[in-house]
Scaffold this active site. Structure first.
Site, PDB file in Angstrom:
ATOM      1  N   ASP A 182     -13.480  -2.891   2.635  1.00 45.11           N
ATOM      2  CA  ASP A 182     -12.689  -4.145   2.977  1.00 45.11           C
ATOM      3  C   ASP A 182     -12.022  -4.092   4.716  1.00 45.11           C
ATOM      4  OD1 ASP A 182     -10.600  -6.424   2.816  1.00 45.11           O
ATOM      5  OD2 ASP A 182      -9.431  -6.413   1.105  1.00 45.11           O
TER       6      ASP A 182
ATOM      7  N   LYS B   1      -7.856  -6.046   9.487  1.00 50.09           N
ATOM      8  CA  LYS B   1      -6.637  -5.310   8.921  1.00 50.09           C
ATOM      9  C   LYS B   1      -7.021  -4.747  10.069  1.00 50.09           C
ATOM     10  CE  LYS B   1      -7.390  -4.921   4.295  1.00 50.09           C
ATOM     11  NZ  LYS B   1      -5.767  -5.421   3.521  1.00 50.09           N
TER      12      LYS B   1
ATOM     13  N   GLU C 112      -9.713 -11.823   0.024  1.00 44.19           N
ATOM     14  CA  GLU C 112     -11.453 -11.918  -0.265  1.00 44.19           C
ATOM     15  C   GLU C 112     -11.291 -12.154  -2.115  1.00 44.19           C
ATOM     16  OE1 GLU C 112     -10.240  -9.504   0.524  1.00 44.19           O
ATOM     17  OE2 GLU C 112     -10.814  -8.399  -1.067  1.00 44.19           O
TER      18      GLU C 112
ATOM     19  N   ARG D 285     -10.080 -12.825  -4.781  1.00 42.24           N
ATOM     20  CA  ARG D 285      -9.612 -13.820  -5.218  1.00 42.24           C
ATOM     21  C   ARG D 285     -11.098 -14.372  -5.561  1.00 42.24           C
ATOM     22  NH1 ARG D 285      -4.532 -15.602  -2.399  1.00 42.24           N
ATOM     23  NH2 ARG D 285      -4.074 -13.116  -1.980  1.00 42.24           N
TER      24      ARG D 285
HETATM   25  N1  BES Z   1      -7.481  -5.622  -0.976  1.00 37.74           N
HETATM   26  C1  BES Z   1      -6.327  -6.261   0.600  1.00 37.74           C
HETATM   27  C2  BES Z   1      -4.754  -5.665  -0.709  1.00 37.74           C
HETATM   28  C3  BES Z   1      -4.391  -4.439  -0.992  1.00 37.74           C
HETATM   29  C4  BES Z   1      -3.582  -3.647  -0.381  1.00 37.74           C
HETATM   30  C5  BES Z   1      -5.054  -2.981  -2.245  1.00 37.74           C
HETATM   31  C6  BES Z   1      -3.141  -2.366  -0.328  1.00 37.74           C
HETATM   32  C7  BES Z   1      -4.716  -2.308  -2.113  1.00 37.74           C
HETATM   33  C8  BES Z   1      -3.620  -1.936  -0.922  1.00 37.74           C
HETATM   34  C9  BES Z   1      -6.383  -7.590  -0.204  1.00 37.74           C
HETATM   35  O1  BES Z   1      -7.581  -7.881  -0.042  1.00 37.74           O
HETATM   36  C10 BES Z   1      -5.857  -8.415   0.654  1.00 37.74           C
HETATM   37  O2  BES Z   1      -5.651  -7.668   1.792  1.00 37.74           O
HETATM   38  N2  BES Z   1      -4.577  -8.646   0.367  1.00 37.74           N
HETATM   39  C11 BES Z   1      -3.878  -9.248   1.323  1.00 37.74           C
HETATM   40  C12 BES Z   1      -4.016 -10.860   0.934  1.00 37.74           C
HETATM   41  C13 BES Z   1      -3.472 -12.278   2.254  1.00 37.74           C
HETATM   42  C14 BES Z   1      -4.204 -12.125   3.392  1.00 37.74           C
HETATM   43  C15 BES Z   1      -2.823 -13.374   1.327  1.00 37.74           C
HETATM   44  C16 BES Z   1      -2.428  -9.131   1.374  1.00 37.74           C
HETATM   45  O3  BES Z   1      -2.585  -8.212   0.655  1.00 37.74           O
HETATM   46  O4  BES Z   1      -2.122  -8.503   2.471  1.00 37.74           O
HETATM   47 ZN    ZN Z   2      -9.618  -6.622  -1.039  1.00 37.80          ZN
HETATM   48 ZN    ZN Z   3      -8.506  -8.550   1.612  1.00 35.15          ZN
END
Ligand code: BES
Ligand code: ZN
Ligand code: ZN
Length: 502
Positions: free
Chosen positions: A274, A281, A353, A355
């Site tokens: 991701d 990120k 992504e 969800r």
């Molecule tokens: N894969 C990430 C969540 C994650 C963060 C998993 C840290 C493990 C460790 C997920 O896809 C994500 O990026 N979520 C975002 C959502 C936001 C954009 C609403 C998040 O949590 O920042």
């Molecule tokens: Zn993710």
């Molecule tokens: Zn993500």
């Protein structure tokens, strides 16, 4: 690549500890309990070491603390004895033994011994005690050194759980069940630990298919065309930014005489890397996003154990697999995608992504006849803020189904903590243009993510488990190596093994 799994055999014996032909004997010690009754002769053979270490403060009743002593004397065979301080309070009676056994196995591996015995002590039902000890032994010796050129073959080959074989219940079966469940978690750890250049969606699907196929579970790998035919634009929309094609892994456990219902569907997030996509990120820590398929890995591990242990109910396992990359054809913020269910989604942030791909998979689980849904995902950073690295977030409805999943977690020694979901969180996902927005803002981020998934669960009992904080241990502990934890593999398998509980 070679396997990181090196599970020792686990057998049960009721011999006196002094008579065991092992390299190391391990004992859980509860508080200031007196070992004299169960392990007569140890004090003499060790020259009163335990009493001395206790008096000096060298060995304290602090969970996972250890004291290793050498023994001598004609009446005592094991040359070394490891005392492991065990918890006296735990949500489940098996947990202290599981933890102490894991410390014992990890220590035995470090000492390069070949044969380890672990004595089941304490007031616990023998079947549960033996299963918990076997789980701990097999979890504790896992260490992923696949990519180290100087790795050595693990030495620990045989574990013996010492318990009263005259007790009620099939203790060898309990040991075998514990070993199988822990091995399933180790399968998940091995998959989740793979770097994303190795474990692409295609490789993940192939490996998973082999792992569950061996256990007699039916498998189908849907490729991009098949995914398109099902109308899964949410999954395809995430995959667009990558040159690696997506996959949807469909696993089916259909025991010969099982009833039509219930049909348990286990759905796991399988994002093999991701980057965040166009909503990219920051570089710092991004390497960890190879773990973003841990939910999928847990589902694969669980299905393997479910097949091996011939769980009595029908189970469907679904893992949507893809990378989330910012390629030239990637979904861009503001794009609108239509899921297989017909729901339209405005993708405001391409980093949300998980969800999206789970939404299409949840819809498909219903299409395939699921009666109960559980999804598992490294879904939100917000869940880590809420619960840290201790408990996974638990969401869902109705309460009875959420409680059943929580109970399965408790019996497996995996903490699931309830967090809210529902209508008011769904309101955060309002979109000007489409049926739903894929993000609901920072406050309550774990709950709005869950509310997004809820919209795809129909009327079925559904729970969502957010493992963003629990899928990876970056410190390691006395009972657990650093790295992927395999969290939820045992809980999910436990749920399928005991449908009577729900
Ligand atoms: N894969 C990430 C969540 C994650 C963060 C998993 C840290 C493990 C460790 C997920 O896809 C994500 O990026 N979520 C975002 C959502 C936001 C954009 C609403 C998040 O949590 O920042
Ligand atoms: Zn993710
Ligand atoms: Zn993500």
């Amino acid at each position: 690549m070679s396997t990181a799994r090196t599970e020792p055999t686990v057998t049960v014996a009721s011999a006196a500890p002094a008579d065991l032909d092992v390299d190391l004997l391990a004992l859980p010690v509860f508080g200031s309990d007196d070992l004299a009754q169960d392990v007569g002769g140890l004090s003499a053979a060790s020259g009163g070491e335990l009493a001395r270490a206790r008096a000096s403060g060298e060995f304290r009743p602090k969970p996972r603390e250890t004291l290793l002593v050498r023994t001598v004397g004609d009446g005592w065979r094991p040359p070394r004895v490891l005392h492991v301080a065990a918890r006296t309070e735990a949500p489940d009676a098996g947990a202290p033994l599981r933890e102490a056994a894991a410390v014992a196995a990890r220590t035995a591996s470090r000492l390069h011994v070949g044969r380890l015995a672990f004595v089941c002590r304490g007031d616990v039902d023998p079947v549960r005690a033996v299963q918990a000890a076997a789980e701990g032994l097999v979890l504790g010796c896992f260490e992923d050194r696949r990519y180290k050129s100087d790795r050595e073959e693990p030495t620990l080959r045989e574990c013996i759980v010492v318990a009263d074989e005259a007790a009620d219940g099939d203790l060898p079966a309990a040991a075998s069940r514990g070993r199988t469940l822990a091995a399933a978690a180790n399968v998940a750890r091995e998959l989740a630990g793979e770097p994303s250049n190795v474990l692409t969606p295609r490789v993940f699907a192939e490996r998973a298919a082999a792992l569950v196929g061996e256990a007699g579970v039916g498998v189908e790998i849907l490729d991009e065309d098949a995914i398109r035919s099902l109308g899964m634009e949410l999954l395809l929309g995430v995959a667009r930014g990558s040159s690696e094609p997506p996959r949807l892994l469909v696993m089916r456990h259909e025991p010969p005489h099982a009833k039509e219902s219930p049909v348990l569907a286990l759905v796991g997030k399988g994002v093999t890397f991701d980057t965040g996509g166009i909503s990219i990120k920051p570089a710092d820590g991004m390497e960890r996003m190879k773990e973003d398929m841990s939910g999928g890995a847990a589902v694969v591990g669980a299905l393997r154990a479910i097949g091996q242990l011939r769980a009595p109910c029908r189970v469907i396992g679904l893992v949507p697999m893809t990378e989330n990359m910012p390629g030239g054809r990637a979904t861009k913020p503001g794009d609108i995608l239509t899921g297989a269910s017909g729901t339209t989604v405005e993708v405001t942030n391409t980093d949300a992504e998980g969800r999206l791909i789970l939404a299409d998979a949840l819809w498909y689980a219903r299409e395939l006849g699921a009666t109960h849904l559980v999804d598992v995902a490294t879904l939100t950073g917000a869940c880590i803020v809420a619960l840290g690295h201790v408990s996974s977030g638990l969401f869902g409805r109705p309460a009875a189904w959420v409680d059943a999943v929580r109970g399965a977690g408790e019996r497996a020694g995996e903490s699931l903590w309830p967090l809210p979901v529902g209508e008011e969180y769904r309101e955060l996902l309002r979109s000007e243009m489409a049926d739903l927005n894929n993000v609901g803002g920072r406050p309550g981020g774990a709950s709005s993510a869950a509310a997004f998934l809820e919209a795809f669960a129909g009327d079925l009992p559904w729970t969502h488990v957010d493992i963003a904080g629990t899928a990876w241990d970056d410190k390691g502990r006395e009972d657990r190596a650093k790295g992927a934890t395999g969290v939820m593999a045992r809980t999910l398998a436990g749920l399928a093994l005991d449908p009577g509980a729900w």
